[in-house]
Design a protein around this motif. Structure first.
Motif, PDB file in Angstrom:
ATOM      1  N   THR A 161      15.650  13.176 -32.729  1.00 59.35           N
ATOM      2  CA  THR A 161      16.506  12.933 -33.925  1.00 59.35           C
ATOM      3  C   THR A 161      15.990  13.098 -35.342  1.00 59.35           C
ATOM      4  OG1 THR A 161      17.393  10.978 -32.551  1.00 59.35           O
ATOM      5  CG2 THR A 161      17.719  10.734 -34.886  1.00 59.35           C
ATOM      6  N   ILE A 162      16.684  13.378 -36.133  1.00 65.59           N
ATOM      7  CA  ILE A 162      16.378  13.712 -37.634  1.00 65.59           C
ATOM      8  C   ILE A 162      17.277  12.732 -38.447  1.00 65.59           C
ATOM      9  CG2 ILE A 162      16.473  15.481 -39.451  1.00 65.59           C
ATOM     10  CD1 ILE A 162      16.226  17.556 -37.570  1.00 65.59           C
ATOM     11  N   ARG A 163      16.298  11.828 -39.289  1.00 63.33           N
ATOM     12  CA  ARG A 163      16.817  11.209 -40.288  1.00 63.33           C
ATOM     13  C   ARG A 163      16.819  11.472 -41.543  1.00 63.33           C
ATOM     14  NH1 ARG A 163      14.726   5.422 -38.964  1.00 63.33           N
ATOM     15  NH2 ARG A 163      16.774   4.728 -39.780  1.00 63.33           N
TER      16      ARG A 163
ATOM     17  N   PHE B 182      11.139  24.664 -48.449  1.00 62.72           N
ATOM     18  CA  PHE B 182      12.432  24.189 -47.623  1.00 62.72           C
ATOM     19  C   PHE B 182      13.100  23.129 -48.299  1.00 62.72           C
ATOM     20  CE2 PHE B 182       9.199  25.238 -43.882  1.00 62.72           C
ATOM     21  CZ  PHE B 182       9.950  26.435 -43.565  1.00 62.72           C
ATOM     22  N   THR B 183      14.378  23.026 -48.057  1.00 63.47           N
ATOM     23  CA  THR B 183      15.089  21.781 -48.339  1.00 63.47           C
ATOM     24  C   THR B 183      14.613  20.638 -47.499  1.00 63.47           C
ATOM     25  OG1 THR B 183      16.836  22.345 -46.980  1.00 63.47           O
ATOM     26  CG2 THR B 183      17.114  23.265 -49.117  1.00 63.47           C
TER      27      THR B 183
ATOM     28  N   HIS C 135      13.005  21.252 -43.793  1.00 65.42           N
ATOM     29  CA  HIS C 135      11.521  20.776 -43.555  1.00 65.42           C
ATOM     30  C   HIS C 135      11.873  20.094 -42.240  1.00 65.42           C
ATOM     31  CE1 HIS C 135       7.837  18.740 -44.743  1.00 65.42           C
ATOM     32  NE2 HIS C 135       8.228  17.980 -44.234  1.00 65.42           N
ATOM     33  N   GLU C 136      12.626  18.989 -42.262  1.00 62.72           N
ATOM     34  CA  GLU C 136      13.005  18.307 -40.829  1.00 62.72           C
ATOM     35  C   GLU C 136      13.088  19.206 -39.343  1.00 62.72           C
ATOM     36  OE1 GLU C 136      11.704  15.544 -40.817  1.00 62.72           O
ATOM     37  OE2 GLU C 136      11.170  15.451 -43.081  1.00 62.72           O
ATOM     38  N   LEU C 137      14.001  20.109 -39.939  1.00 67.68           N
ATOM     39  CA  LEU C 137      14.257  21.338 -38.811  1.00 67.68           C
ATOM     40  C   LEU C 137      13.223  22.009 -38.136  1.00 67.68           C
ATOM     41  CD1 LEU C 137      17.626  22.545 -39.930  1.00 67.68           C
ATOM     42  CD2 LEU C 137      17.344  20.899 -37.907  1.00 67.68           C
ATOM     43  N   GLU C 138      12.178  22.385 -39.386  1.00 63.02           N
ATOM     44  CA  GLU C 138      11.226  22.891 -38.856  1.00 63.02           C
ATOM     45  C   GLU C 138      10.144  22.207 -38.026  1.00 63.02           C
ATOM     46  OE1 GLU C 138      10.030  26.399 -39.449  1.00 63.02           O
ATOM     47  OE2 GLU C 138      11.776  26.407 -39.714  1.00 63.02           O
ATOM     48  N   HIS C 139      10.019  20.961 -38.249  1.00 65.81           N
ATOM     49  CA  HIS C 139       9.142  19.917 -37.502  1.00 65.81           C
ATOM     50  C   HIS C 139       9.573  19.938 -35.978  1.00 65.81           C
ATOM     51  CE1 HIS C 139       6.792  18.352 -40.442  1.00 65.81           C
ATOM     52  NE2 HIS C 139       7.515  17.567 -41.055  1.00 65.81           N
TER      53      HIS C 139
ATOM     54  N   MET D 236       7.967  21.262 -33.006  1.00 68.37           N
ATOM     55  CA  MET D 236       7.296  19.875 -32.201  1.00 68.37           C
ATOM     56  C   MET D 236       6.082  19.392 -33.090  1.00 68.37           C
ATOM     57  SD  MET D 236       9.884  18.899 -30.558  1.00 68.37           S
ATOM     58  CE  MET D 236       9.698  17.824 -29.130  1.00 68.37           C
ATOM     59  N   CYS D 237       5.908  19.592 -34.358  1.00 65.16           N
ATOM     60  CA  CYS D 237       4.381  19.465 -35.131  1.00 65.16           C
ATOM     61  C   CYS D 237       4.724  18.576 -36.292  1.00 65.16           C
ATOM     62  CB  CYS D 237       3.933  20.784 -35.223  1.00 65.16           C
ATOM     63  SG  CYS D 237       4.760  21.700 -36.473  1.00 65.16           S
ATOM     64  N   ASP D 238       3.469  18.242 -36.810  1.00 70.85           N
ATOM     65  CA  ASP D 238       3.512  17.463 -38.085  1.00 70.85           C
ATOM     66  C   ASP D 238       3.305  18.234 -39.336  1.00 70.85           C
ATOM     67  OD1 ASP D 238       4.347  15.213 -36.826  1.00 70.85           O
ATOM     68  OD2 ASP D 238       2.331  14.655 -36.441  1.00 70.85           O
TER      69      ASP D 238
END
Length: 90
Positions: A53-55, A72-73, A77-81, A85-87
């Motif tokens: 989940t991305i919030r 990144f927007t 940015h969250e899609l890249e995480h 699967m990284c921080d």
């Protein structure tokens, strides 16, 4: 308060660049989202690998533009995480 939820196919680094056998949920909120990164903080966005989940904070998505450090927007940015699967992002 939750405004809406989108379900998308997971994004991958190889063609066809998506995988619909795995889905990600994107939740859009009308206020900063509560993220737990060792401690609870309010943020423009956060990712949960376990629930896939991305919030996102609605205002941030439309008004923050691109991060000068990574380009990144908030959503990208969250899609890249999720993709790595990284921080962090390289």
């Amino acid at each position: 308060m939750l405004l809406e939820t989108w379900i998308i196919c997971s994004l991958i680094y190889a063609a066809p660049y998506y995988d619909c056998s795995e889905h990600w949920k994107i939740e859009i909120y009308d206020e900063p989202v509560l993220c737990n990164i060792g401690q609870d903080i309010l943020a423009a966005g956060c990712t949960n690998f376990e629930t896939k989940t991305i919030r996102l904070y609605d205002y941030a998505v439309y008004n923050y533009g691109r991060d000068p450090k990574d380009g990144f927007t908030v959503l990208e940015h969250e899609l890249e995480h999720m993709k790595c699967m990284c921080d962090f992002h390289s």
